[in-house]
Design a protein around this motif. Structure first.
Motif, PDB file in Angstrom:
ATOM      1  N   PRO A  33       0.849  -1.205   0.000  1.00 41.82           N
ATOM      2  CA  PRO A  33       0.000   0.000   0.000  1.00 41.82           C
ATOM      3  C   PRO A  33       0.873   1.239   0.000  1.00 41.82           C
ATOM      4  N   CYS A  34       0.346   2.321  -0.536  1.00 36.84           N
ATOM      5  CA  CYS A  34       1.104   3.569  -0.610  1.00 36.84           C
ATOM      6  C   CYS A  34       0.723   4.524   0.524  1.00 36.84           C
ATOM      7  N   ASP A  35      -0.549   4.901   0.582  1.00 38.94           N
ATOM      8  CA  ASP A  35      -0.981   5.947   1.511  1.00 38.94           C
ATOM      9  C   ASP A  35      -1.603   5.375   2.775  1.00 38.94           C
ATOM     10  N   PHE A  36      -1.102   5.825   3.907  1.00 38.07           N
ATOM     11  CA  PHE A  36      -1.658   5.381   5.187  1.00 38.07           C
ATOM     12  C   PHE A  36      -3.122   5.783   5.312  1.00 38.07           C
ATOM     13  N   ASN A  37      -3.448   6.941   4.771  1.00 38.43           N
ATOM     14  CA  ASN A  37      -4.848   7.382   4.815  1.00 38.43           C
ATOM     15  C   ASN A  37      -5.770   6.388   4.118  1.00 38.43           C
ATOM     16  N   SER A  38      -5.285   5.754   3.045  1.00 41.07           N
ATOM     17  CA  SER A  38      -6.097   4.757   2.343  1.00 41.07           C
ATOM     18  C   SER A  38      -6.362   3.558   3.241  1.00 41.07           C
ATOM     19  N   ILE A  39      -5.324   3.113   3.953  1.00 39.14           N
ATOM     20  CA  ILE A  39      -5.478   1.994   4.879  1.00 39.14           C
ATOM     21  C   ILE A  39      -6.479   2.350   5.967  1.00 39.14           C
TER      22      ILE A  39
ATOM     23  N   LYS B 120       4.036  10.340  16.130  1.00 32.61           N
ATOM     24  CA  LYS B 120       4.356  11.543  15.354  1.00 32.61           C
ATOM     25  C   LYS B 120       4.018  11.360  13.875  1.00 32.61           C
ATOM     26  N   ILE B 121       2.961  10.630  13.624  1.00 26.51           N
ATOM     27  CA  ILE B 121       2.520  10.361  12.263  1.00 26.51           C
ATOM     28  C   ILE B 121       1.347  11.263  11.903  1.00 26.51           C
ATOM     29  N   LYS B 122       1.539  12.105  10.892  1.00 25.36           N
ATOM     30  CA  LYS B 122       0.421  12.805  10.279  1.00 25.36           C
ATOM     31  C   LYS B 122      -0.054  11.913   9.135  1.00 25.36           C
ATOM     32  N   THR B 123      -1.250  11.360   9.265  1.00 23.99           N
ATOM     33  CA  THR B 123      -1.683  10.307   8.342  1.00 23.99           C
ATOM     34  C   THR B 123      -1.641  10.743   6.881  1.00 23.99           C
ATOM     35  N   GLU B 124      -1.916  12.016   6.626  1.00 28.43           N
ATOM     36  CA  GLU B 124      -1.920  12.486   5.242  1.00 28.43           C
ATOM     37  C   GLU B 124      -0.497  12.602   4.679  1.00 28.43           C
ATOM     38  N   GLU B 125       0.515  12.599   5.558  1.00 27.83           N
ATOM     39  CA  GLU B 125       1.902  12.720   5.107  1.00 27.83           C
ATOM     40  C   GLU B 125       2.650  11.390   5.187  1.00 27.83           C
ATOM     41  N   PHE B 126       1.990  10.365   5.714  1.00 26.55           N
ATOM     42  CA  PHE B 126       2.619   9.056   5.854  1.00 26.55           C
ATOM     43  C   PHE B 126       2.327   8.274   4.584  1.00 26.55           C
ATOM     44  N   SER B 127       3.199   8.439   3.596  1.00 24.85           N
ATOM     45  CA  SER B 127       2.909   7.945   2.254  1.00 24.85           C
ATOM     46  C   SER B 127       4.125   7.266   1.635  1.00 24.85           C
TER      47      SER B 127
ATOM     48  N   HIS C  59      -4.356   9.949  17.772  1.00 28.40           N
ATOM     49  CA  HIS C  59      -3.557   8.925  18.431  1.00 28.40           C
ATOM     50  C   HIS C  59      -2.267   8.656  17.655  1.00 28.40           C
ATOM     51  N   PHE C  60      -2.360   8.553  16.334  1.00 30.53           N
ATOM     52  CA  PHE C  60      -1.173   8.286  15.527  1.00 30.53           C
ATOM     53  C   PHE C  60      -0.159   9.420  15.640  1.00 30.53           C
ATOM     54  N   PHE C  61      -0.645  10.638  15.742  1.00 32.93           N
ATOM     55  CA  PHE C  61       0.283  11.763  15.870  1.00 32.93           C
ATOM     56  C   PHE C  61       0.880  11.818  17.273  1.00 32.93           C
ATOM     57  N   ASP C  62       0.050  11.636  18.305  1.00 29.31           N
ATOM     58  CA  ASP C  62       0.523  11.732  19.686  1.00 29.31           C
ATOM     59  C   ASP C  62       1.535  10.637  20.018  1.00 29.31           C
ATOM     60  N   HIS C  63       1.319   9.425  19.498  1.00 34.76           N
ATOM     61  CA  HIS C  63       2.154   8.292  19.887  1.00 34.76           C
ATOM     62  C   HIS C  63       3.275   7.982  18.899  1.00 34.76           C
TER      63      HIS C  63
END
Length: 286
Positions: free
Chosen positions: A175-181, A208-215, A202-206
């Motif tokens: 998979p490419c985009d975390f947002n898709s998952i 440091k993942i911004k879901t739209e940038e985790f690609s 939760h992903f950002f706090d624990h």
């Protein structure tokens, strides 16, 4: 009938979490994250390992109170690291290992967090990448092959742990985009926007993942080594376009389209292609 039962159960769980998101948001978050990150399959029993793993030299590595399992098929100084995906384990490489043995190389595989014989109940890409880095620094493999979320983790790893050890990277059905998952998971359980926002926080706090940038495409754009990306047109688990997005961002990667293999991608022709990419210098330098 089993598929219908699973569908109904998922919707009931989602309904319960949605209700909790109004009355007890933190409990809703804990449940939503648990179902998202805790694999339900992929575990192994030490006393009944698949035959291919019994043939390997087993090893145990400890890291931050975690224990993860490794398997090594001894060969020459050329080393290949195999990284499996979600709800799987090192045994998924059984067919591919027969191809790698023809090269006489040393083959190394590991069980991801909460998979196989490794410890833990939760899977996440940053932790998996930490495990991989320990193996890379210790064993110094020249090549890495990752499937599904293992492929996504390999991209994350090479982007966040840049090194001169790895020379080639193969990604299959990733998979490419975390947002898709995340959106697929939200849709599966029909979770509401409250839960979606709780998970993103939760992903950002624990992590440091911004879901739209985790690609994967952002990670691939930073990778300097040669790559081979394979994705099947009929993959119902990870959309074909995900592989294309990764390929379009990776300057030194070749894209291989397959048909009829689904998500597992076990295929003689594909494995022959990967073998050639890894070990045939003329093919690799084209």
């Amino acid at each position: 009938m089993q598929r219908l039962f699973t569908y109904i159960l998922a919707k009931l769980i989602g309904l319960y979490i949605n209700i909790l998101s109004y009355t007890s948001p933190q409990k809703a978050l804990r449940l939503a994250y648990k179902y998202f990150s805790n694999p339900r399959e992929g575990r192994l029993l030490k006393d009944s390992l698949p035959s291919v793993l019994k043939e390997a030299q087993a090893g145990i590595v400890t890291h931050n109170d975690f224990i993860f399992q490794t398997y090594t098929w001894k060969g020459n100084d050329t080393k290949v690291l195999l990284v499996h995906g979600w709800e799987s384990n090192a045994a998924r490489w059984k067919l591919f290992i027969t191809y790698l043995k023809k090269a006489g190389c040393t083959i190394i595989a590991l069980d991801a967090p909460a998979h196989g014989l490794s410890s833990g109940t939760e899977f996440n890409i940053p932790q998996y990448a930490e495990f991989i880095d320990i193996i890379v620094q210790r064993e110094r493999p020249q090549y890495m092959v990752g499937h599904s979320l293992g492929g996504a983790t390999a991209l994350y790893y090479q982007s966040h742990y840049p090194n001169t050890i790895l020379q080639k990277l193969v990604i299959m059905g990733a998979p490419c985009d975390f947002n898709s998952i995340l959106h697929n998971y939200i849709g599966l359980l029909s979770l509401n926007s409250n839960v979606f926002l709780l998970l993103k926080k939760h992903f950002f706090d624990h992590f440091k993942i911004k879901t739209e940038e985790f690609s994967g495409s952002l990670f691939a754009a930073k990778i300097k080594i040669k790559g081979l990306i394979a994705h099947d047109r009929n993959d119902k688990t990870v959309a074909f376009k995900e592989g294309k997005k990764i390929a379009s961002a990776w300057p030194k990667a070749e894209f291989v389209e397959t048909k009829g293999l689904g998500h597992s991608m076990h295929d003689d022709k594909l494995y022959t292609k990967i073998y050639s990419f890894l070990f045939d210098s003329d093919s690799a330098d084209k």
